[in-house]
Design an enzyme around this catalytic site. Sequence first.
Site, short mmCIF file in Angstrom:
data_model
loop_
_atom_site.label_atom_id
_atom_site.label_comp_id
_atom_site.label_asym_id
_atom_site.label_seq_id
_atom_site.Cartn_x
_atom_site.Cartn_y
_atom_site.Cartn_z
N SER A 55 43.45 38.07 120.54
CA SER A 55 43.36 37.69 119.15
C SER A 55 42.11 37.83 118.54
O SER A 55 41.71 38.92 118.48
CB SER A 55 43.73 35.96 119.49
OG SER A 55 43.71 35.72 118.03
N ASP A 115 43.12 39.03 112.06
CA ASP A 115 42.07 38.95 113.35
C ASP A 115 42.84 40.09 114.11
O ASP A 115 43.67 40.95 113.67
CB ASP A 115 42.25 37.64 114.09
CG ASP A 115 43.90 37.29 114.52
OD1 ASP A 115 44.71 37.85 113.91
OD2 ASP A 115 43.86 36.68 115.33
N ASP A 159 47.97 37.79 113.88
CA ASP A 159 48.83 36.54 113.84
C ASP A 159 47.89 35.53 112.95
O ASP A 159 48.40 34.37 112.83
CB ASP A 159 49.05 35.94 115.13
CG ASP A 159 47.93 35.50 116.02
OD1 ASP A 159 46.97 35.84 115.86
OD2 ASP A 159 48.06 34.86 117.11
#
Length: 456
Positions: free
Chosen positions: A107, A250, A254
């Site tokens: 992430s 990012d 998401d």
Amino acid sequence: MKAESQVNKLFGTDGIRGVANQYPLDAETAIKAGRAIADFFCGQTEKGRFVIGRDTRISGDMLVFAISAGICSMGHDVRIAEIIPTPGLAYLTRSGNYDAGIMISASHNPYGDNGIKLFRSDGFKLSDDDEARIEHEILESDPLYRKSRTVSRLGTIFRMDDAADRYCGFLRECMGSGFSLEGVRLVMDCAHGAASKVAPKLFRELGAQVTAICCNPNGININENCGSQHTGTLSARVVAEKVDIGLAFDGDADRLIVVDENGKSLSGDQIMAVCAKSMMERGILNNQVVVSTVMSNMGFGTALKKMGVRHIQASVGDRHVVEEMRKTGAVLGGEDSGHLIFLNSHTTGDGMLAALNLLNAVRRSNTPLSELSTIMTVYPQCLINVDVSSKPPLDQIPDLVKVISHVESKLGENGRVLVRYSGTQSQCRVMVEGPTETETRSLCEEIAWVVKKELG
């Protein structure tokens, strides 16, 4: 004080995460994870099907093929979707008749980290109990290793060439026929991550005038001083080029953080507030309820109350938000960090879908984003992440309990305190909201100092 700690040894708030090439993100453990995932989702099924995607980290290939090897050793097939946003992988999982989807990403973390996120066949993330079962099979791996030795018809690995195109087609469908961004001018920061190719292309095809930055991944520059965690460069470009909005994703796209036309960054809470008002006006905010997490700013709840919208708070992590949304029938929810879920369209947080919905709200109102965002007053907030060497229960650390009680007493009804461990990093997050910037930071630093003294 509210406190949360890790329940499992491997899984955190969003899958397994750690330093790539070190336990548990090393190749050997990834093979064990592949076997455990295959066994959990397929059991005695003759031939299962799995889809795997990744972001742009240099360690992605190693983990993709290690997990694939584990799955194939159990007799099941793997489709590799290559580089794709996490929500794109979730869509492919539920639309392609797969037993499960596996996303290799850390992430917003630095490139040296990586992670494993899992999706069920319906596109939703796993429950804590399901993760615990998979974790047990990873940690106690000998039975599955012996089981794999009896498999004669091994699985096969295939590549998908049209994964990104399928995902973009899905996003267009979500917005409905006739949706257009014609006349919209924007700057887009893709964090050198999974959205680098798909996002600029999609938004341009929808008619927007796009200036794309940080779209040149090299395996080690993902999230480096860019993306949703670092909006300084994006803000400067928005102001310099006099565009309508800045969008920051990012590494796995998401999350979404936006910058208004004046260069001011808006949080996930502020984006949700704008979208909630727009959805209310259109009569599509089901049950008049919005779900966020305990990390949401106090001003968010106040704004929703003024709108007549019920506000429900879930534990940190977008999958916990989704769980509450499904219980209450909510179609809008998310996190202040930028995970935004439109459950009437998708099963998970999606930065690109959130951006499209926000732009739709802005265009329908014919009002600048800076003006729309005034619907929410942001309370002064300070968040300090403290590196920790261990994670004992927070309520069993006397000095920490004492200082938190002192700060809460001092704030009274004019603020709040939240201290919790990160579910994805070796950190303790100290968050304080208060009446003024100066007092809020001072009180937050007071708690953080004790955390560092006791756990650093």
